[in-house]
Scaffold this motif. Sequence first.
Motif, PDB file in Angstrom:
ATOM      1  N   ILE A  72       1.071  -1.069   0.090  1.00 31.42           N
ATOM      2  CA  ILE A  72      -0.221  -0.155   0.009  1.00 31.42           C
ATOM      3  C   ILE A  72       0.879   1.242  -0.210  1.00 31.42           C
ATOM      4  O   ILE A  72       0.126   2.321  -0.294  1.00 31.42           O
ATOM      5  CB  ILE A  72      -1.014   0.000   1.257  1.00 31.42           C
ATOM      6  CG1 ILE A  72      -0.236   0.040   2.563  1.00 31.42           C
ATOM      7  CG2 ILE A  72      -1.858  -1.161   1.115  1.00 31.42           C
ATOM      8  CD1 ILE A  72      -1.027   0.152   3.879  1.00 31.42           C
ATOM      9  N   THR A  73       2.222   1.212   0.164  1.00 28.64           N
ATOM     10  CA  THR A  73       2.846   2.527   0.191  1.00 28.64           C
ATOM     11  C   THR A  73       3.131   2.754  -1.057  1.00 28.64           C
ATOM     12  O   THR A  73       3.491   2.144  -2.016  1.00 28.64           O
ATOM     13  CB  THR A  73       4.456   1.777   0.762  1.00 28.64           C
ATOM     14  OG1 THR A  73       4.529   1.266   2.054  1.00 28.64           O
ATOM     15  CG2 THR A  73       5.347   3.117   0.693  1.00 28.64           C
ATOM     16  N   GLY A  74       2.616   4.117  -1.285  1.00 28.14           N
ATOM     17  CA  GLY A  74       2.637   4.901  -2.455  1.00 28.14           C
ATOM     18  C   GLY A  74       1.555   4.461  -3.622  1.00 28.14           C
ATOM     19  O   GLY A  74       1.391   4.951  -4.479  1.00 28.14           O
ATOM     20  N   ALA A  75       0.562   3.570  -3.005  1.00 30.78           N
ATOM     21  CA  ALA A  75      -0.462   3.230  -3.981  1.00 30.78           C
ATOM     22  C   ALA A  75      -1.380   4.430  -4.255  1.00 30.78           C
ATOM     23  O   ALA A  75      -1.745   4.975  -3.279  1.00 30.78           O
ATOM     24  CB  ALA A  75      -1.307   1.912  -3.260  1.00 30.78           C
ATOM     25  N   PRO A  76      -1.627   4.656  -5.233  1.00 29.55           N
ATOM     26  CA  PRO A  76      -2.602   5.948  -5.647  1.00 29.55           C
ATOM     27  C   PRO A  76      -4.088   5.699  -5.426  1.00 29.55           C
ATOM     28  O   PRO A  76      -4.695   6.652  -5.364  1.00 29.55           O
ATOM     29  CB  PRO A  76      -2.586   6.050  -7.203  1.00 29.55           C
ATOM     30  CG  PRO A  76      -2.293   4.576  -7.669  1.00 29.55           C
ATOM     31  CD  PRO A  76      -1.469   4.008  -6.613  1.00 29.55           C
ATOM     32  N   ARG A  77      -4.451   4.475  -4.851  1.00 27.16           N
ATOM     33  CA  ARG A  77      -5.735   4.583  -4.532  1.00 27.16           C
ATOM     34  C   ARG A  77      -6.103   3.163  -3.533  1.00 27.16           C
ATOM     35  O   ARG A  77      -5.016   2.457  -3.352  1.00 27.16           O
ATOM     36  CB  ARG A  77      -6.838   4.313  -5.458  1.00 27.16           C
ATOM     37  CG  ARG A  77      -6.333   3.067  -6.746  1.00 27.16           C
ATOM     38  CD  ARG A  77      -7.395   3.229  -7.722  1.00 27.16           C
ATOM     39  NE  ARG A  77      -7.305   2.003  -8.871  1.00 27.16           N
ATOM     40  CZ  ARG A  77      -8.080   1.721  -9.760  1.00 27.16           C
ATOM     41  NH1 ARG A  77      -9.118   2.290  -9.953  1.00 27.16           N
ATOM     42  NH2 ARG A  77      -7.583   0.700 -10.548  1.00 27.16           N
ATOM     43  N   LYS A  78      -7.236   2.863  -3.258  1.00 29.75           N
ATOM     44  CA  LYS A  78      -7.376   1.759  -2.143  1.00 29.75           C
ATOM     45  C   LYS A  78      -6.998   0.497  -2.933  1.00 29.75           C
ATOM     46  O   LYS A  78      -7.404   0.147  -4.023  1.00 29.75           O
ATOM     47  CB  LYS A  78      -8.721   1.712  -1.772  1.00 29.75           C
ATOM     48  CG  LYS A  78      -9.025   0.561  -0.552  1.00 29.75           C
ATOM     49  CD  LYS A  78     -10.361   0.551  -0.208  1.00 29.75           C
ATOM     50  CE  LYS A  78     -11.058  -0.538   0.568  1.00 29.75           C
ATOM     51  NZ  LYS A  78     -12.044  -0.493   1.253  1.00 29.75           N
TER      52      LYS A  78
END
Length: 357
Positions: free
Chosen positions: A252-258
């Motif tokens: 989830i690090t740096g993920a642009p969305r869920k």
Amino acid sequence: MGFFEPPWGDETAVKEDAHWVRGYAPKGQTPILEHPARWTTLSMISAISPRGEIAFEIVEGSIHAERFIAFLEKLITGAPRKVFLVVDNLRVHHAWGDETAVKEDAHWVRGYAPKGQTPILEHPARWTTLSMISAISPRGEIAFEIVEGSIHAERFIAFLEKLITGAPRKVFLVVDNLRVHHAKVVSAWLADKQDRIRGYAPKGQTPILEHPARWTTLSMISAISPRGEIAFEIVEGSIHAERFIAFLEKLITGAPRKVFLVVDNLRVHHAKVVSAWLADKQDRIELVFLPPYAPESNPDEYLNRDFKTALRTGPMSTDTQSLLEKATTFMNGLRQLPEKVARYFHHPVARYAMLDI
């Protein structure tokens, strides 16, 4: 007995004690209802259609495979078109490659005694149980094994081993959901048989594959997307809750969305510490669980198959470091082939995962 609409079918059984009547006795005494010492059981198999048609058969005893087949035979006789029969998951409906058990008391004989006395059949105090495991094919081929006792995981594996020995191609065996079919040792045995390497030796000699006496175990956790993206981590030992959480954190690090991560029902995925870690991250990540025993619905399983095949072929790793390098090299190479990763989602039962593309 032909049906023009898809009929619904079922079986049921009744005994002479199916309905109790009201009894009376002097005050303070219990009413006594006299009844035979042995009940008679009747079973009925029936099928109905939306137009009110009905077909049935009532027999003494239970509904077994032969009786079910006889009923089906009557059902299709004279039917103007193919019959679609809706049934439940009674074991007899799935009879195919199967196991069954018999005892010495499997068939009772008729006995006689003077009037007013009960016939007595002498029998051993302990019954012997035999079990049979079998497999058949549409071409009329049959394989079977009869053993004393029950069918456990080791016996099931031994039967599978015989089944694939000499088989000219991959064997697809249709089975029911007997507990032994889902045993961990069976799954482990099957995993090892997915891909075998070919060996050679002089005629009359058995090929020998040399390997170290103690195996090194590496575990990989990975995630892929329909766009060909891949994330992975290879560790020595098994995947426990802390390692799974660490992987999710990186995901989830740096993920642009869920992130919606589809996973199977591995015990670590349901760990309390994992649930606690997810609790305050519901806006960033959510685990979506596959149905039990549905590995073919997980595109990542097809990656795992290629991964294990790559490790089994080529020069054998002699230590942990060489195995780790071999595994990492394959995964880094796969990362450069997004079109190949995307094809893991093209399996008919995995296409659902491409809906956001």
